[in-house]
Scaffold this active site. Sequence first.
Site, short mmCIF file in Angstrom:
data_model
loop_
_atom_site.label_atom_id
_atom_site.label_comp_id
_atom_site.label_asym_id
_atom_site.label_seq_id
_atom_site.Cartn_x
_atom_site.Cartn_y
_atom_site.Cartn_z
N LYS A 1 -0.02 4.24 -0.21
CA LYS A 1 -0.71 5.42 0.36
C LYS A 1 -0.51 6.63 -0.59
O LYS A 1 -0.47 6.42 -1.79
CB LYS A 1 -0.20 5.72 1.76
CG LYS A 1 -0.14 4.47 2.64
CD LYS A 1 0.08 4.80 4.07
CE LYS A 1 0.33 3.53 4.85
NZ LYS A 1 0.17 3.69 6.27
N SER B 1 3.83 -2.19 10.16
CA SER B 1 5.29 -2.20 10.35
C SER B 1 5.95 -3.53 9.98
O SER B 1 6.90 -3.96 10.63
CB SER B 1 5.64 -1.80 11.79
OG SER B 1 5.21 -0.48 12.05
N ASN C 1 0.86 -1.18 0.00
CA ASN C 1 0.00 0.00 0.00
C ASN C 1 0.90 1.23 0.00
O ASN C 1 1.53 1.53 1.01
CB ASN C 1 -0.88 -0.02 1.26
CG ASN C 1 -1.67 1.27 1.45
OD1 ASN C 1 -1.80 2.06 0.51
ND2 ASN C 1 -2.21 1.48 2.64
N GLU D 1 -4.87 -5.15 10.84
CA GLU D 1 -3.92 -4.06 10.97
C GLU D 1 -4.17 -3.32 12.28
O GLU D 1 -5.01 -2.39 12.32
CB GLU D 1 -4.06 -3.09 9.80
CG GLU D 1 -3.77 -3.69 8.45
CD GLU D 1 -3.18 -2.67 7.48
OE1 GLU D 1 -2.10 -2.92 6.97
OE2 GLU D 1 -3.80 -1.61 7.28
N GLY E 1 2.82 2.12 10.61
CA GLY E 1 3.78 3.21 10.44
C GLY E 1 4.53 3.60 11.71
O GLY E 1 5.16 4.65 11.75
N GLU F 1 -6.74 4.57 8.04
CA GLU F 1 -6.62 6.00 7.73
C GLU F 1 -7.92 6.52 7.12
O GLU F 1 -8.31 7.67 7.36
CB GLU F 1 -5.41 6.23 6.81
CG GLU F 1 -4.11 6.04 7.58
CD GLU F 1 -2.93 5.54 6.76
OE1 GLU F 1 -2.97 5.61 5.52
OE2 GLU F 1 -1.96 5.04 7.39
C1 PEP Z 1 -0.56 0.13 6.02
O1 PEP Z 1 -0.70 1.32 5.85
O2 PEP Z 1 -1.45 -0.64 5.60
C2 PEP Z 1 0.64 -0.35 6.71
C3 PEP Z 1 0.64 -1.58 7.13
O3 PEP Z 1 1.67 0.53 6.85
P1 PEP Z 1 3.15 0.23 7.45
O4 PEP Z 1 3.61 -1.07 6.84
O5 PEP Z 1 3.98 1.39 7.00
O6 PEP Z 1 3.01 0.12 8.92
#
Ligand code: PEP
Length: 249
Positions: A13, A212, A11, A167, A173, A99
């Site tokens: 974003k 992460s 993703n 998640e 993040g 988000e």
């Molecule tokens: C995400 O935004 O779906 C995500 C998992 O971000 P990150 O891997 O940066 O934590």
Amino acid sequence: MTSARKLIAGNWKMNGLRADLAEISTLAESLEAEAFDGDVAVCPPATLAALAVDLVAGKPVKIGGQDCHAEAAGAFTGDISAEKWTDLGAEYVIVGHSERREYYREDNAIVKAKAAAAIRAGLTPIICIGESLAEREAGKTLDVLGEQIAGCIPSEAKNTAIVVAYEPLWAIGTGHTPTLEQIGEAHAFMRKALTNEIGAMAATTPLLYGGSVKPANAKDILATNDVDGALVGGASLKASDFLQIIRAA
Ligand code: PEP
């Protein structure tokens, strides 16, 4: 081991310009030379998606959207319908990312309508769920996941493929991840809750972990029971990092 097919999805974003499409080309070319037993998808910003579809044509990388509107078309300035994603050549769309839930106040009913729209348009929705830190600390994680699964999974998923991504908000993040035991507990619970909603299809529904995921922790996370893949944010932006995560699966 589950009977779900593996999926590693990136993703991006609101990151990436045309110059960054080189990362998708590198990813697709590298994967062509490797026999990864599963699916790989990248969800770039909408501005890059059509270009990305052309770049990966015939190669083992699929393209997805990051959100869709529940309606097929109409007066919704700035929105993109699931049908538009299908028309463009996308195969997946993320719905219910935390988000979107936080900044656009999308609740479970909206996420469910978007997931149903994705199925209507022939896409596979990647439906995101997860608890906040306060909910985790209050011991409510499984209650929250149960509510989200009951509220977000459309009935069409009883006979059409979906993907569900766990998640935890506090892991996205932040560089913090749940323990492997916490991930395993959440995923085992999700499989059961999903079975209540959609029956036998739950056994082959890929359950992704997201939050992460990095090259350094991917192997352990992806070897956890009932984890069928990963949804990767930051570490999907560079082909070299994303490839290491794919190889760890
Ligand atoms: C995400 O935004 O779906 C995500 C998992 O971000 P990150 O891997 O940066 O934590």
